[in-house]
Design a protein around this motif. Structure first.
Motif, short mmCIF file in Angstrom:
data_model
loop_
_atom_site.label_atom_id
_atom_site.label_comp_id
_atom_site.label_asym_id
_atom_site.label_seq_id
_atom_site.Cartn_x
_atom_site.Cartn_y
_atom_site.Cartn_z
N THR A 34 0.87 -1.15 0.02
CA THR A 34 -0.16 -0.17 0.11
C THR A 34 0.94 1.15 -0.01
N MET A 35 2.10 1.31 0.83
CA MET A 35 2.77 2.52 0.86
C MET A 35 3.59 2.57 -0.31
N LYS A 36 3.92 1.42 -1.17
CA LYS A 36 4.66 1.53 -2.44
C LYS A 36 3.73 2.21 -3.25
N THR A 37 2.35 1.91 -3.50
CA THR A 37 1.48 2.40 -4.35
C THR A 37 1.16 3.92 -3.76
N ALA A 38 1.20 4.16 -2.63
CA ALA A 38 1.00 5.71 -2.30
C ALA A 38 2.31 6.53 -2.80
N ASP A 39 3.27 6.03 -2.63
CA ASP A 39 4.62 6.67 -3.10
C ASP A 39 4.50 6.85 -4.58
N GLU A 40 4.22 6.00 -5.28
CA GLU A 40 3.95 6.31 -6.73
C GLU A 40 3.04 7.21 -7.10
N ILE A 41 1.91 7.41 -6.45
CA ILE A 41 0.73 8.25 -6.79
C ILE A 41 1.28 9.60 -6.38
N MET A 42 2.13 9.80 -5.28
CA MET A 42 2.52 10.89 -4.78
C MET A 42 3.60 11.62 -5.88
N ASP A 43 4.41 10.77 -6.19
CA ASP A 43 5.25 11.07 -6.96
C ASP A 43 4.73 11.57 -8.49
N LYS A 44 3.84 10.91 -8.64
CA LYS A 44 2.96 11.14 -10.13
C LYS A 44 2.33 12.51 -10.22
N TYR A 45 1.62 12.71 -9.06
CA TYR A 45 0.95 14.05 -8.80
C TYR A 45 1.32 15.07 -7.77
N LYS A 46 2.79 15.01 -7.68
CA LYS A 46 3.44 15.95 -6.65
C LYS A 46 2.97 17.42 -6.95
N ASP A 47 2.83 17.97 -8.10
CA ASP A 47 2.59 19.29 -8.27
C ASP A 47 1.00 19.54 -7.79
N THR A 48 0.09 18.69 -8.25
CA THR A 48 -1.22 18.69 -7.56
C THR A 48 -1.42 18.77 -6.23
N LEU A 49 -0.61 17.66 -5.59
CA LEU A 49 -0.83 17.58 -4.24
C LEU A 49 0.05 19.01 -3.37
N ARG A 50 0.98 19.52 -3.90
CA ARG A 50 1.62 20.55 -3.49
C ARG A 50 0.60 21.89 -3.48
N LYS A 51 0.01 21.96 -4.62
CA LYS A 51 -1.22 22.83 -4.51
C LYS A 51 -2.24 22.90 -3.59
N LEU A 52 -2.61 21.60 -3.66
CA LEU A 52 -3.60 21.27 -2.57
C LEU A 52 -3.29 21.68 -1.26
N ALA A 53 -2.12 21.48 -0.75
CA ALA A 53 -1.57 21.58 0.46
C ALA A 53 -1.58 23.25 0.79
N GLU A 54 -1.54 23.93 -0.25
CA GLU A 54 -1.56 25.41 0.28
C GLU A 54 -2.71 26.19 1.17
#
Length: 54
Positions: A34-54
């Motif tokens: 599960t954590m490996k999958t989460a890491d892959e998703i976070m890598d793929k969508y890092k810019d989107t996640l960064r924007k959401l965190a603002e």
């Protein structure tokens, strides 16, 4: 216990493997997957996640 670096009270996961055997692991393999999958998703969508965190 020493080989798996287990201490008193540590969790031990027993997993069935092909051929009817079992292995003992000091970690939960499902959680690791599960954590490996989460890491892959976070890598793929890092810019989107960064924007959401603002």
């Amino acid at each position: 216990m020493a080989k798996l670096d287990l201490k008193t009270g540590s969790d031990l996961y027993v997993v069935e493997v092909a051929g009817g055997g079992f292995i003992a692991l000091p970690y939960d393999p499902d959680f690791e997957k599960t954590m490996k999958t989460a890491d892959e998703i976070m890598d793929k969508y890092k810019d989107t996640l960064r924007k959401l965190a603002e």
